[in-house]
Design a protein around this motif. Structure first.
Motif, PDB file in Angstrom:
ATOM      1  N   ASP A 190      36.967 -15.350 -11.201  1.00  0.00           N
ATOM      2  CA  ASP A 190      38.243 -15.659 -11.849  1.00  0.00           C
ATOM      3  C   ASP A 190      39.317 -14.691 -11.344  1.00  0.00           C
ATOM      4  OD1 ASP A 190      40.277 -16.441 -13.623  1.00  0.00           O
ATOM      5  OD2 ASP A 190      39.510 -15.163 -15.230  1.00  0.00           O
ATOM      6  N   ALA A 227      40.485 -12.087 -13.910  1.00  0.00           N
ATOM      7  CA  ALA A 227      39.497 -11.027 -14.130  1.00  0.00           C
ATOM      8  C   ALA A 227      39.449 -10.087 -12.931  1.00  0.00           C
ATOM      9  CB  ALA A 227      38.124 -11.627 -14.398  1.00  0.00           C
ATOM     10  N   SER A 282      27.262 -11.614 -17.604  1.00  0.00           N
ATOM     11  CA  SER A 282      27.677 -12.958 -17.181  1.00  0.00           C
ATOM     12  C   SER A 282      26.469 -13.873 -17.161  1.00  0.00           C
ATOM     13  CB  SER A 282      28.283 -12.913 -15.777  1.00  0.00           C
ATOM     14  OG  SER A 282      29.366 -12.045 -15.756  1.00  0.00           O
TER      15      SER A 282
END
Length: 61
Positions: free
Chosen positions: A16, A19, A59
């Motif tokens: 992302d 991020a 994650s």
């Protein structure tokens, strides 16, 4: 009240882009983060300042 910032401390760059903008690369495995303060306020010296916690998040793989 202070502002909250999410930093991503991990070995691999996040997919992302938002991020990745706050990504700090780390070595794989355990590591010790170090905080450097420039012009700290008196609370840092008198022990009343509490560092924000580092919260591990994993994650999905």
């Amino acid at each position: 009240m202070g502002l909250a910032t999410t930093l991503h401390l991990q070995p691999d760059r996040p997919a992302d882009p938002a991020a990745a903008a706050n990504w700090l690369p780390t070595p794989p495995g355990p590591f010790r983060p170090v905080l450097r303060m420039y012009q700290p306020r008196p609370a840092v010296f008198d022990g009343t300042y509490n560092l924000p916690p580092i919260t591990p998040r994993h994650s999905p793989t």
